[in-house]
Structures are given as C-alpha cells and as structure tokens.
Design an enzyme around this catalytic site. Structure first.
Site, PDB file in Angstrom:
ATOM      1  N   ASP A   1      -4.559  33.370  11.951  1.00  0.00           N
ATOM      2  CA  ASP A   1      -5.959  33.169  11.581  1.00  0.00           C
ATOM      3  C   ASP A   1      -6.747  34.482  11.654  1.00  0.00           C
ATOM      4  OD1 ASP A   1      -8.226  31.814  10.841  1.00  0.00           O
ATOM      5  OD2 ASP A   1      -8.600  30.939  12.813  1.00  0.00           O
TER       6      ASP A   1
ATOM      7  N   ASN B   1      -7.832  36.452   8.792  1.00  0.00           N
ATOM      8  CA  ASN B   1      -7.721  37.429   7.692  1.00  0.00           C
ATOM      9  C   ASN B   1      -9.083  37.710   7.061  1.00  0.00           C
ATOM     10  OD1 ASN B   1      -5.013  37.241   8.107  1.00  0.00           O
ATOM     11  ND2 ASN B   1      -4.549  36.110   6.240  1.00  0.00           N
ATOM     12  N   GLY B   2      -9.848  36.623   6.836  1.00  0.00           N
ATOM     13  CA  GLY B   2     -11.158  36.754   6.180  1.00  0.00           C
ATOM     14  C   GLY B   2     -12.126  37.580   7.016  1.00  0.00           C
TER      15      GLY B   2
ATOM     16  N   TRP C   1     -11.382  39.697   9.384  1.00  0.00           N
ATOM     17  CA  TRP C   1     -10.876  41.087   9.455  1.00  0.00           C
ATOM     18  C   TRP C   1     -11.383  41.873   8.245  1.00  0.00           C
ATOM     19  CZ3 TRP C   1      -7.918  44.195   6.298  1.00  0.00           C
ATOM     20  CH2 TRP C   1      -7.314  45.316   6.889  1.00  0.00           C
TER      21      TRP C   1
ATOM     22  N   HIS D   1      -5.867  39.050   3.439  1.00  0.00           N
ATOM     23  CA  HIS D   1      -4.601  38.321   3.280  1.00  0.00           C
ATOM     24  C   HIS D   1      -3.454  39.301   3.032  1.00  0.00           C
ATOM     25  CE1 HIS D   1      -6.711  34.635   3.555  1.00  0.00           C
ATOM     26  NE2 HIS D   1      -7.268  34.666   2.353  1.00  0.00           N
TER      27      HIS D   1
ATOM     28  N   SER E   1      -2.417  22.156   3.856  1.00  0.00           N
ATOM     29  CA  SER E   1      -2.748  21.207   2.787  1.00  0.00           C
ATOM     30  C   SER E   1      -4.266  21.144   2.587  1.00  0.00           C
ATOM     31  CB  SER E   1      -2.150  19.833   3.083  1.00  0.00           C
ATOM     32  OG  SER E   1      -2.381  19.474   4.426  1.00  0.00           O
ATOM     33  N   GLU E   2      -5.028  21.643   3.561  1.00  0.00           N
ATOM     34  CA  GLU E   2      -6.498  21.670   3.426  1.00  0.00           C
ATOM     35  C   GLU E   2      -6.979  22.967   2.772  1.00  0.00           C
ATOM     36  OE1 GLU E   2      -4.996  20.552   6.394  1.00  0.00           O
ATOM     37  OE2 GLU E   2      -5.343  18.531   5.644  1.00  0.00           O
ATOM     38  N   ASN E   3      -6.113  23.969   2.686  1.00  0.00           N
ATOM     39  CA  ASN E   3      -6.532  25.251   2.095  1.00  0.00           C
ATOM     40  C   ASN E   3      -6.816  25.159   0.592  1.00  0.00           C
ATOM     41  OD1 ASN E   3      -4.450  27.355   4.257  1.00  0.00           O
ATOM     42  ND2 ASN E   3      -6.586  26.790   4.458  1.00  0.00           N
TER      43      ASN E   3
ATOM     44  N   GLU F   1       3.319  25.243  24.876  1.00  0.00           N
ATOM     45  CA  GLU F   1       2.322  26.053  25.585  1.00  0.00           C
ATOM     46  C   GLU F   1       1.498  26.778  24.519  1.00  0.00           C
ATOM     47  OE1 GLU F   1       1.829  26.199  28.865  1.00  0.00           O
ATOM     48  OE2 GLU F   1       3.469  24.785  29.208  1.00  0.00           O
TER      49      GLU F   1
HETATM   50  C1  FPP Z   1      -6.225  32.495   7.851  1.00  0.00           C
HETATM   51  O1  FPP Z   1      -7.210  33.437   7.650  1.00  0.00           O
HETATM   52  C2  FPP Z   1      -5.069  32.736   7.048  1.00  0.00           C
HETATM   53  C3  FPP Z   1      -4.655  31.967   5.990  1.00  0.00           C
HETATM   54  C4  FPP Z   1      -5.387  30.797   5.494  1.00  0.00           C
HETATM   55  C5  FPP Z   1      -3.444  32.239   5.278  1.00  0.00           C
HETATM   56  C6  FPP Z   1      -2.386  32.956   6.046  1.00  0.00           C
HETATM   57  C7  FPP Z   1      -1.785  33.841   5.082  1.00  0.00           C
HETATM   58  C8  FPP Z   1      -1.259  35.045   5.324  1.00  0.00           C
HETATM   59  C9  FPP Z   1      -1.069  35.639   6.640  1.00  0.00           C
HETATM   60  C10 FPP Z   1      -0.839  35.865   4.210  1.00  0.00           C
HETATM   61  C11 FPP Z   1      -0.144  35.109   3.189  1.00  0.00           C
HETATM   62  C12 FPP Z   1       1.270  34.975   3.512  1.00  0.00           C
HETATM   63  C13 FPP Z   1       2.033  34.236   2.745  1.00  0.00           C
HETATM   64  C14 FPP Z   1       3.499  34.327   2.910  1.00  0.00           C
HETATM   65  C15 FPP Z   1       1.429  33.328   1.747  1.00  0.00           C
HETATM   66  P1  FPP Z   1      -8.604  32.949   7.116  1.00  0.00           P
HETATM   67  O2  FPP Z   1      -8.660  33.255   5.664  1.00  0.00           O
HETATM   68  O3  FPP Z   1      -8.811  31.514   7.458  1.00  0.00           O
HETATM   69  O4  FPP Z   1      -9.541  33.877   7.929  1.00  0.00           O
HETATM   70  P2  FPP Z   1     -11.028  33.571   8.413  1.00  0.00           P
HETATM   71  O5  FPP Z   1     -10.949  32.360   9.305  1.00  0.00           O
HETATM   72  O6  FPP Z   1     -11.402  34.802   9.148  1.00  0.00           O
HETATM   73  O7  FPP Z   1     -11.845  33.354   7.189  1.00  0.00           O
END
Ligand code: FPP
Length: 238
Positions: free
Chosen positions: A11, A13-14, A16, A28, A57-59, A198
């Site tokens: 979790d 990526n956004g 960051w 991502h 499935s919610e993404n 855990e």
């Molecule tokens: C959460 O960050 C991450 C995801 C929804 C996707 C995870 C995906 C990757 C690590 C890269 C893709 C890898 C593959 C193999 C498809 P977020 O976008 O929810 O971050 P935020 O909560 O800060 O917005």
C-alpha cells in the site's frame, strides 16, 4: 522461527507519488521495482511462500486510466520478470477471479503458472482481481452445487474440505502479513487464511520498501508468541 509464508499488502504507491509531485502511475511503477526487490530479498531470507496483493476486486472502481496503467504494469512484470523468476526456481501462482480479465492478461497469468509449475525453490502467489469475500462466495457456490447433485454431504464438510475450494487450495496459511503505508486493516485480503497470522504494519510507502524492511518485519514476527488459541508451551506443563 522464520515465517514460512509472508503475505504483503503493498500500500501507499499513490501517496508516495503525491509526496513527490508525480502522477500515481509513477508510484505504481516504483511499486513494481519494490516488488522485484522483495521477491529477491524473500528468496535470500529463505522464505518459501510470498503472497502479494497486486490488484483487488474492488480496485476496478479506480479511474479507467489508472486501471489500464496497472494492467500494463502487470503485463510488463510478467513479460520481463517471468524468465528470471523461472531461472531462479520460483513457482508462480495466481489467486483471484479470472472472469472478466482481458484475454491477454488471463493468458499471461496462465502461462506464468504453467511455465513455473515444477519449480520448488520458492513460491510467489500473486493476488490479482482478488477479494476474499468473492473467493469465499465462489467456494460456497461450488460446494452448494456439489451438494445439490449429491456429490457432497454438507454435514460432513470440515474446514480442510472447505479449503480445497478456495483459490489458495494447497497453499499454507500466511504466518505473517505485512502492510505498508501505515494503514491497519486487511481490505478483503485472505480473510479465511489469516485466522492465526501475525500482523506487522510499517509506516513506509510500498515503493520505499526493501530488504531491510522485510528483515525488520521478520524480526518482529520472531518476537511474537503464537498460541493458535492454546497456551504458551512453557505454561502447558504447569
Ligand atoms: C496500493 O497503492 C497499491 C495498489 C493498488 C496496487 C499494487 C501494485 C503494485 C505494487 C504495482 C503493480 C504490480 C503488479 C504486478 C500489477 P495505492 O494506489 O492504494 O496507494 P495510496 O493508498 O497511497 O493511494
């Protein structure tokens, strides 16, 4: 003891990306690099099972452009990294619903599984289009269908029988679940399988995650006293 199975909710990526004034896609993309690093680090740590929550499935409720970016990254990851994973003896398994996926994505997922099916060094389980409630519901439907035609006696169904209908059939339960970026929830991830897991919640965002964070999470796990509903070994005799 080290955990045999670590599952990770990748979790942040956004956030960051936002912190750097970059588009979410950049987060991502860096997330994929962190994934690559983590698979290697887990192998070096002797972790036999690693599960990653790549797309829930919610993404699907995210903006179309972000979904298409994530699909593109999965394609790239499978095309670019599959050979290395295979070379290193990593077996890839995919959990989640296959219906509704773009045909080339579904084909790539199946190819990754069949190419690596006989590898035994390490297992990488990719949760893609995965939601635990959906998984449990699909299992319940399949069981009900079997019962309806008389192939199964509902009263005789035990937990082990039930598990055979889950996407994770044959995969041991996770010992340790790590979630990055400070959130402390499961978000529909491995609800059945996490019964005795855990949890380690780390403040860092997923793109910053690396071998040291993995080692620190394993260290925290090793300090825990797992009782599985029983009593500590040293108290059992008193
Ligand atoms: C959460 O960050 C991450 C995801 C929804 C996707 C995870 C995906 C990757 C690590 C890269 C893709 C890898 C593959 C193999 C498809 P977020 O976008 O929810 O971050 P935020 O909560 O800060 O917005």
């Amino acid at each position: 003891m080290k955990p045999a199975h670590i599952a990770i909710i990748m979790d942040g990526n956004g956030r960051w990306a936002r912190a750097r004034g970059l588009p979410r896609t950049a987060g991502h993309r860096s997330g994929v690099e962190a994934l690559r690093r983590t698979v290697r680090a887990a192998g070096e740590q002797g972790i036999h099972w690693l599960t990653v929550y790549a797309f829930s499935s919610e993404n699907w409720s995210r903006p179309k452009s972000e979904i298409s970016d994530l699909m593109g990254l999965l394609r790239l990851f499978l095309r670019r990294d599959l050979a290395e994973l295979h070379q290193n003896g990593v077996r890839v398994r995919v959990i989640g619903g296959r219906e509704g996926l773009e045909p080339d994505i579904a084909a790539l997922l199946s190819e990754a599984e069949s190419l690596t099916a006989n590898n035994t060094n390490m297992n990488l389980v990719v949760a893609f289009n995965y939601g635990a409630r959906d998984e449990i519901l699909r299992a319940a439907r399949a069981i009900a269908a079997e019962a309806k035609v008389g192939n199964l006696d509902p009263a005789a169904l035990g937990a082990v029988d039930f598990e055979a209908y889950l996407d994770t059939a044959g995969i041991p339960d996770p010992d340790l679940i790590i979630r990055t970026s400070g959130e402390q929830r499961l978000s529909n991830f491995l609800l059945w399988q996490s019964a005795y897991a855990e949890f380690v919640f780390l403040p860092c965002h997923w793109p910053d995650f690396g071998a040291d964070d993995l080692a620190a999470a394993i260290g925290q796990f090793q300090e825990r006293d797992r009782r599985f509903g029983g009593v500590a070994a040293k108290e059992a005799v008193s």
